[in-house]
Scaffold this active site. Structure first.
Site, mmCIF file in Angstrom:
data_model
loop_
_atom_site.group_PDB
_atom_site.id
_atom_site.type_symbol
_atom_site.label_atom_id
_atom_site.label_comp_id
_atom_site.label_asym_id
_atom_site.label_seq_id
_atom_site.Cartn_x
_atom_site.Cartn_y
_atom_site.Cartn_z
ATOM 1 N N GLU A 74 0.879 -1.166 0.000
ATOM 2 C CA GLU A 74 0.000 0.000 0.000
ATOM 3 C C GLU A 74 0.917 1.217 0.000
ATOM 4 O OE1 GLU A 74 -1.802 2.972 0.423
ATOM 5 O OE2 GLU A 74 -2.195 2.568 2.542
ATOM 6 N N CYS A 94 -1.729 9.330 2.510
ATOM 7 C CA CYS A 94 -1.495 8.824 1.157
ATOM 8 C C CYS A 94 -2.646 9.179 0.224
ATOM 9 C CB CYS A 94 -1.262 7.315 1.176
ATOM 10 S SG CYS A 94 -2.565 6.367 2.006
#
Length: 513
Positions: free
Chosen positions: A233, A267
């Site tokens: 991720e 993110c």
């Protein structure tokens, strides 16, 4: 013994130290993890979920302690510590309690007619030892959610939290001890990149990494040498597309929160804001007016916290300076040289316009409190601009015309898309989460996320009553019968009777031997 320094990002003060895990201990850590796995995997799922439920209750009973620790270690406001780090974790535990049994139960699936008499199943088996390497921006959430899913699936876990936020890592180790997890089912190892490399080299059965693209690529390369499966991720450069028919006040508020929550160290932060040209000037004006309302202080009511990592603060500086030197305009905020002196790592929000492709900030992840605002002329251009990135983690589309918004969402190359909201998809445990392109590999959360920590095993059962099978040796005289069988079952003129006749003749021939 090496110590990891604990620094309060809001003040810059050293507030403690955590002993680092010696590199030479990694093999022993792996040995203990494998031993713990042999027992943990045999525990009924109900038993494993009972332990997770105990952890959920402990977290709520110690909520203020957890909030204060996370906020102090990361520099984020306390509201963000509870909503983004803690709430998502307890919600995931509740999701597992409700859904893990259904997700991991053995499934009976169809068996084709050509395998008549047999039954087919899919079972889910734990992988073994899972290595979780987690980041510093959400050090509790982004560590605990993969750890909890791995544990529910029956794996043992080695967790290497970020060395930037070591007190959260140490508190997680305390959490597992306090909730009476079996010995070594979860081990927490403290250290930096060298420790992470040693743990990968020790040969876990699965790696779950959250962090930068550069580090993710290195981990993937090392994992490939050992054929270790991974979930990565990674980063994002998330676009927000605002059409002229959007709910404007909501879109302005969403843009500000999406860009500046946790000082942009998300993110999924909104880093690229595209506004349809007829709305562009008014939207920018409204954006700046709302930014004037934000408070940046070191108290419980602060809207904006601090940067967590000094090195990331430097990257933000560099991106802004590069953009200004190449013609970008500071539409809100000030140039870095004019920022006020602070004791800690606080950075004021910055809004840039006139951003062009040759600027680093146009295509590299900034991961800080900076928002680029650009106009677009039509739907096709908005899609083209949003997709013009090496990242594809999250995106948002804003319009009252939901048919248009869904059409645009379908055209975006992104692992996650939100309509008339930002970031929030990661907060829904029923939605799979992950990125496309350089934003990552694999998915976690939801049913697919739990199953990612399992081997899918197929099981085909024959009662064993027949002496032989029609497709076994000898083949003599069987070819014409098989041709008739296949044609009658799959050809244009299907004939169940011809299929049955051919099968019975094959069975008779097989039993003659």
């Amino acid at each position: 013994m090496e110590k990891l320094q604990v620094i309060n990002p809001a003040t810059g003060e050293t507030i403690g130290e955590i002993p680092a895990t010696p590199l030479e201990e990694t093999d022993e850590i792996m040995r203990r993890a494998r031993k713990a796995f042999t027992n943990w995997q045999t525990q009924p799922l109900a038993t494993r979920l009972h332990v997770l439920r105990r952890l959920r209750h402990y977290l709520i009973d110690h909520l203020d302690e957890a909030i204060a620790l996370i906020a102090e270690d990361t520099g984020k406001p306390k509201v963000e510590a509870i909503t983004a780090d803690i709430l998502t974790v307890v919600d995931m535990i509740r999701y597992l309690e409700k859904n893990a049994t259904k997700s991991l139960r053995t499934r009976k699936v169809k068996t084709p007619l050509t395998l008549i008499g047999k039954k087919s199943y899919v079972t889910y088996q734990p992988r073994g030892v899972v290595l979780v390497i987690s980041p510093w921006n959400y050090p509790f959430q982004l560590a605990m959610i993969p750890v909890l899913n791995a544990l529910a699936a029956g794996n043992s876990v080695i967790l290497k939290p970020s060395e930037v936020t070591p007190r959260v890592g140490e508190w997680m180790a305390h959490l597992f001890r306090a909730c009476r997890f079996p010995d070594d089912v979860v081990q927490v190892a403290h250290g930096g990149g060298a420790l992470g490399a040693e743990l990968v080299a020790a040969g876990p059965d699965y790696i779950f990494f959250t962090g930068s693209v550069a580090t993710g690529k290195r981990i993937q390369q090392e994992a490939a040498k050992r054929l270790i499966p991974t979930t990565l991720e990674l980063g994002g450069k998330d676009p927000m597309i605002v059409f002229r028919d959007a709910p404007i006040e909501r879109a302005v508020q969403g843009a500000i929160w999406g860009a500046f929550t946790h000082s942009g160290q998300v993110c999924m932060s909104v880093e690229r804001l595209y506004v349809e040209r007829p709305l562009y000037v008014d939207f920018l004006h409204a954006l700046k007016a709302e930014l004037d309302r934000l408070r940046q202080a070191d108290d419980a009511d602060s809207d904006l916290g601090a940067m967590t990592s000094p090195s990331q603060r430097h990257i933000v500086h560099t991106h802004i300076r590069d953009a200004i030197s190449k013609g970008a305009t500071v539409a809100w905020g000030s140039e870095p040289e004019q920022w006020p002196e602070r004791r800690g790592l606080q950075l004021p929000p910055t809004v840039l316009t006139d951003v062009t492709e040759e600027m680093d900030i146009a295509h590299e992840e900034t991961f800080g409190p900076v928002l680029s605002v650009l106009p677009f002329d039509d739907e096709a251009e908005a899609i083209q601009l949003a997709n013009d990135s090496s990242f594809g983690l999250n995106a948002s589309v804003w319009s009252r015309d939901l048919s248009k918004a869904k059409r645009v969402a379908a055209a975006l190359v992104s692992g996650n898309v939100v309509i008339n909201d930002v970031i929030v998809s990661v907060a829904n445990p029923y939605l799979p989460f992950g990125g496309s392109k350089e934003s990552g590999i694999g998915r976690y959360h939801a049913d697919v996320g739990l199953k990612a920590f399992c081997h899918e095993k197929s099981l085909l059962v024959d009662p064993g009553k027949k002496k032989t099978e029609v497709n076994w040796f000898p083949y003599r005289g069987k070819l014409p019968l098989f041709r008739t069988l296949v044609a009658s079952l799959y050809g244009k003129k299907r004939s169940p009777l011809r299929f049955v006749s051919s099968y019975l003749q094959l069975l008779k021939r097989a039993n003659k031997r």
